[in-house]
Design an enzyme around this catalytic site. Sequence first.
Site, PDB file in Angstrom:
ATOM      1  N   CYS A  63       0.811  -1.220   0.000  1.00 18.25           N
ATOM      2  CA  CYS A  63       0.000   0.000   0.000  1.00 18.25           C
ATOM      3  C   CYS A  63       0.850   1.279   0.000  1.00 18.25           C
ATOM      4  O   CYS A  63       1.689   1.482   0.883  1.00 18.25           O
ATOM      5  CB  CYS A  63      -0.881  -0.019   1.244  1.00 18.25           C
ATOM      6  SG  CYS A  63      -1.778   1.504   1.531  1.00 18.25           S
ATOM      7  N   TYR A 196      -5.657   5.324  -8.659  1.00 19.29           N
ATOM      8  CA  TYR A 196      -6.791   4.497  -8.223  1.00 19.29           C
ATOM      9  C   TYR A 196      -8.058   4.862  -8.990  1.00 19.29           C
ATOM     10  O   TYR A 196      -8.859   3.996  -9.334  1.00 19.29           O
ATOM     11  CB  TYR A 196      -7.027   4.645  -6.715  1.00 19.29           C
ATOM     12  CG  TYR A 196      -6.021   3.874  -5.900  1.00 19.29           C
ATOM     13  CD1 TYR A 196      -6.225   2.525  -5.604  1.00 19.29           C
ATOM     14  CD2 TYR A 196      -4.856   4.475  -5.447  1.00 19.29           C
ATOM     15  CE1 TYR A 196      -5.294   1.806  -4.874  1.00 19.29           C
ATOM     16  CE2 TYR A 196      -3.912   3.756  -4.723  1.00 19.29           C
ATOM     17  CZ  TYR A 196      -4.139   2.428  -4.442  1.00 19.29           C
ATOM     18  OH  TYR A 196      -3.212   1.712  -3.728  1.00 19.29           O
TER      19      TYR A 196
HETATM   20  N1  LIG Z   1      -6.826   7.737   3.397  1.00 25.51           N
HETATM   21  C1  LIG Z   1      -6.186   6.519   3.756  1.00 25.51           C
HETATM   22  C2  LIG Z   1      -6.315   5.494   2.639  1.00 25.51           C
HETATM   23  C3  LIG Z   1      -5.707   4.179   2.986  1.00 25.51           C
HETATM   24  C4  LIG Z   1      -6.124   3.082   1.981  1.00 25.51           C
HETATM   25  O1  LIG Z   1      -7.015   3.270   1.161  1.00 25.51           O
HETATM   26  N2  LIG Z   1      -5.460   1.914   2.056  1.00 25.51           N
HETATM   27  C5  LIG Z   1      -5.798   0.815   1.148  1.00 25.51           C
HETATM   28  C6  LIG Z   1      -4.595   0.022   0.742  1.00 25.51           C
HETATM   29  S1  LIG Z   1      -3.581   0.836  -0.411  1.00 25.51           S
HETATM   30  C7  LIG Z   1      -6.692  -0.164   1.869  1.00 25.51           C
HETATM   31  O2  LIG Z   1      -6.390  -0.590   2.963  1.00 25.51           O
HETATM   32  N3  LIG Z   1      -7.776  -0.556   1.204  1.00 25.51           N
HETATM   33  C8  LIG Z   1      -8.671  -1.566   1.673  1.00 25.51           C
HETATM   34  C9  LIG Z   1     -10.100  -1.259   1.317  1.00 25.51           C
HETATM   35  O3  LIG Z   1     -10.388  -0.180   0.814  1.00 25.51           O
HETATM   36  O4  LIG Z   1     -10.916  -2.137   1.539  1.00 25.51           O
HETATM   37  C10 LIG Z   1      -4.743   6.820   4.086  1.00 25.51           C
HETATM   38  O5  LIG Z   1      -4.081   7.557   3.330  1.00 25.51           O
HETATM   39  O6  LIG Z   1      -4.278   6.352   5.096  1.00 25.51           O
END
Ligand SMILES: N[C@@H](CCC(=O)N[C@@H](CS)C(=O)NCC(=O)O)C(=O)O
Length: 321
Positions: A63, A196
Amino acid sequence: MGHLANGKWLDEWYDTKSTGGKFARTQAQFRNWVTMDGSPGPTGSGGFIPESGRYHLYISHACPWANRTAIFRTLKGLEPHIGISVVDAYMGAEGWTFGQEAGSKPDSLLGKTRAYEIYLEANPTYTGRVTVPILWDTQLHTIVSNESADIIRMFNSAFNGLEGVTADTNFYPAELADEINAVNDPIYNDINNGVYKAGFATSTAAYEEAVTALFERLDWVEEKLSRQPYLVGDRLTEADWRLFTTLIRFDPVYVGHFKCNIRRIADYKNIYAYMKKLYQHPGVAKTINFDHIKRHYYTSHKTINPTGIVPLGPDLSDLER
Ligand SMILES: N[C@@H](CCC(=O)N[C@@H](CS)C(=O)NCC(=O)O)C(=O)O
């Protein structure tokens, strides 16, 4: 891929029906801050003072958002003070899980096997996405923050004074704050989140809009870096690390998997040299795990890559030279 609804795990892909095929990112919900005196930060409630061993960071090597926090933990000398767990690369029906993959690190703190259980530990009726990074507080037994942009700012300054953590390494100097924020916004919208928006789009119009904005913004960065070494001038700042974690994933993943293929980062002379310099910055390369990065995206997003085949290329050996 799934989410929690009133404390119940539902295995569902992102809903893009209501937005005309566009991927709409939801806001992080835990927005507290560790501050030197425990007073509330810009958002959330207070009570989170900096203490060695008190906080634990949950990340994914795949990530880009979590990678920012791992980079700050390392560069600020916080490794001895803040523990870390790393989820497996593959994100399946149960979301992020802790297993035995090479490069993963089990949840030694709470002993969970699924990341959603950490959210439930903080709030048994949580509704929303279960994302990494997660900063956990062992004392108040809750999530301090699940927003990387906030976590890197806490790491940058709130722990200064703990052994080996110094204010001299400062990626968000007050005098550059306005300039940093001014570049962060368009880079977030068009590049960090832009890849994304392109990759998760389910209509051609939404995809084309995102990719067009993405490459216009990369061209803008390329021009900037032809005049100055870093995004806000001569000084390496938070803005560079925020951009870097997207750039380093671009050629191995976003070009192919997310169809961001008008140009590669390798085709941008200045951005490529800048990315390589940041990759070779002491301590950074060990936070980058290309195996997890490639396997996560190519195997977890079955709607995009149903075969789950992970491409062999590109050749990234130049980064090590
Ligand atoms: N706004 C958050 C976004 C974090 C994020 O979207 N992480 C992704 C991985 S790259 C995630 O865990 N996605 C799982 C999901 O959306 O179910 C940050 O910057 O910390």
